[in-house]
Design a protein around this motif. Structure first.
Motif, short mmCIF file in Angstrom:
data_model
loop_
_atom_site.label_atom_id
_atom_site.label_comp_id
_atom_site.label_asym_id
_atom_site.label_seq_id
_atom_site.Cartn_x
_atom_site.Cartn_y
_atom_site.Cartn_z
N SER A 1 40.78 45.63 41.94
CA SER A 1 40.39 44.43 41.21
C SER A 1 41.50 43.40 41.33
O SER A 1 42.66 43.79 41.44
CB SER A 1 40.14 44.79 39.75
OG SER A 1 39.86 43.61 39.02
N PRO A 2 41.17 42.10 41.33
CA PRO A 2 42.25 41.11 41.41
C PRO A 2 43.18 41.21 40.19
O PRO A 2 42.74 40.98 39.08
CB PRO A 2 41.50 39.76 41.42
CG PRO A 2 40.12 40.09 41.85
CD PRO A 2 39.84 41.46 41.30
N ASP A 3 44.43 41.62 40.41
CA ASP A 3 45.39 41.76 39.31
C ASP A 3 46.36 40.58 39.35
O ASP A 3 46.05 39.56 39.95
CB ASP A 3 46.15 43.08 39.44
CG ASP A 3 47.14 43.00 40.57
OD1 ASP A 3 46.74 42.51 41.64
OD2 ASP A 3 48.30 43.38 40.38
N VAL B 1 39.76 33.79 39.47
CA VAL B 1 40.26 35.15 39.29
C VAL B 1 39.56 35.81 38.10
O VAL B 1 39.16 36.97 38.17
CB VAL B 1 41.80 35.15 39.08
CG1 VAL B 1 42.29 36.53 38.65
CG2 VAL B 1 42.51 34.74 40.36
N PHE B 2 39.37 35.03 37.01
CA PHE B 2 38.67 35.56 35.83
C PHE B 2 37.26 36.03 36.22
O PHE B 2 36.84 37.14 35.88
CB PHE B 2 38.59 34.46 34.75
CG PHE B 2 37.85 34.88 33.52
CD1 PHE B 2 38.47 35.66 32.55
CD2 PHE B 2 36.52 34.52 33.33
CE1 PHE B 2 37.78 36.07 31.41
CE2 PHE B 2 35.82 34.92 32.20
CZ PHE B 2 36.46 35.70 31.25
N TYR C 1 36.71 34.92 49.44
CA TYR C 1 37.05 35.95 50.44
C TYR C 1 37.83 37.09 49.77
O TYR C 1 37.52 38.26 49.97
CB TYR C 1 37.89 35.35 51.58
CG TYR C 1 38.48 36.42 52.45
CD1 TYR C 1 37.69 37.09 53.38
CD2 TYR C 1 39.80 36.83 52.30
CE1 TYR C 1 38.20 38.12 54.14
CE2 TYR C 1 40.32 37.86 53.05
CZ TYR C 1 39.52 38.50 53.98
OH TYR C 1 40.03 39.53 54.70
N PHE C 2 38.81 36.72 48.94
CA PHE C 2 39.66 37.76 48.34
C PHE C 2 38.87 38.65 47.39
O PHE C 2 38.96 39.88 47.45
CB PHE C 2 40.86 37.13 47.61
CG PHE C 2 41.82 38.17 47.17
CD1 PHE C 2 42.76 38.66 48.06
CD2 PHE C 2 41.77 38.71 45.90
CE1 PHE C 2 43.62 39.67 47.69
CE2 PHE C 2 42.63 39.72 45.53
CZ PHE C 2 43.56 40.20 46.42
N VAL C 3 38.07 38.02 46.51
CA VAL C 3 37.30 38.83 45.54
C VAL C 3 36.30 39.71 46.30
O VAL C 3 36.11 40.88 45.98
CB VAL C 3 36.60 37.92 44.51
CG1 VAL C 3 35.65 38.72 43.64
CG2 VAL C 3 37.62 37.22 43.64
N THR D 1 43.79 35.65 53.07
CA THR D 1 43.57 34.66 52.00
C THR D 1 44.59 33.52 52.12
O THR D 1 44.24 32.34 52.02
CB THR D 1 43.69 35.33 50.62
OG1 THR D 1 42.77 36.43 50.57
CG2 THR D 1 43.38 34.36 49.50
N GLY D 2 45.86 33.88 52.37
CA GLY D 2 46.91 32.88 52.56
C GLY D 2 46.59 31.98 53.75
O GLY D 2 46.73 30.75 53.66
#
Lengths: 84, 165
Positions: B66-68, B95-96, A62-64, A43-44
């Motif tokens: 999950s994205p924290d 992120v939400f 990509y990250f999610v 991601t970075g």
């Protein structure tokens, strides 16, 4: 060497290291935290290589996506949803 | 050579700031208390079976699932690097949405992203580059998830017990 160049080298190195740790870890569920580190580094790299407003969307997507995959692998491995 | 040394020092400071930001917010939102999804609980049990600690393992499982706040801090750094404060706010919105996609009802990720946006923007005024915070956050997550699950989970459990008893 600019700060962005150094950040690129560091993210790339961490990504390679995390990839090796994922490959070497025998326990499937314990691979996932290493995979998480790999996702952070990639991601970075995406954000550093694509300095465009849509680069933020690409990095977040990509990250999610990779987080959701880890979530799905872990939940399936743990037995999935309890449909009683 | 001087710029390399200065950037290295900046990245280490950024790593410490990112680490404190995400640990504080994850502890505040009680991530070590219980797994948000069954997968997070399963990861915690495997880390415990390997010699680690359950509460710390639960937090690590939640970070994976999950994205924290750690993901929020990274995406805030990416957002501020590309587009300043508006970029960080866009990252918080993403992120939400990501939390909702991952069946997470919490606000740790969004909160972490918002605090990190203003924190990182403040540091850019003091001569830091947001790129150094991207590298710093990668080092911070490496220290928790990527070196030793046993020691990282024990450290997180210790912090959790000091904070919440």
């Amino acid at each position: 060497m600019t700060p962005a160049d150094m950040a690129l080298v560091l993210c790339g190195t961490v990504a390679l290291y995390a990839g090796v740790r994922v490959a070497l870890e025998p326990d499937t569920l314990r691979k996932l935290p290493f995979l998480n580190v790999l996702s952070f580094a990639i991601t970075g790299l995406i954000a550093l290589l694509l300095p465009h407003p849509l680069g933020i969307v690409a990095a977040a997507a990509y990250f999610v996506g990779s987080t959701l995959e880890s979530n799905a692998i872990a939940s399936t491995y743990a037995g999935g949803l309890d449909r009683g | 050579m001087d710029t390399v040394l200065l950037t290295t020092v900046h990245i280490l400071v950024a790593a410490a700031v990112c680490w404190l930001n995400f640990i504080t917010i994850d502890m505040f939102f009680k991530l070590p208390e219980k797994g948000g999804v069954v997968g997070a609980t399963a990861i915690a049990r495997h880390i415990e079976a390997g010699g680690g600690s359950l509460e710390g393992g639960t937090m690590m499982g939640n970070i994976v699932s999950s994205p924290d706040a750690s993901a929020g801090t990274l995406l805030a750094a990416c957002g501020v690097f590309i587009a300043g404060i508006p970029g960080g706010l866009l990252a918080a919105l993403l992120v939400f949405i990501g939390n909702r996609i991952c069946h997470d009802r919490g606000y740790a990720g969004t909160t972490g992203c918002l605090t990190a946006t203003f924190l990182i923007y403040g540091f850019t005024l003091a001569g830091f580059s947001a790129a150094e915070f991207i590298a710093g956050m990668v080092i911070a997550i490496l220290s928790i998830q990527g070196i030793s699950h046993v020691y990282a989970s024990r450290l997180l459990s210790t912090i959790w017990k000091v904070r919440w008893g």
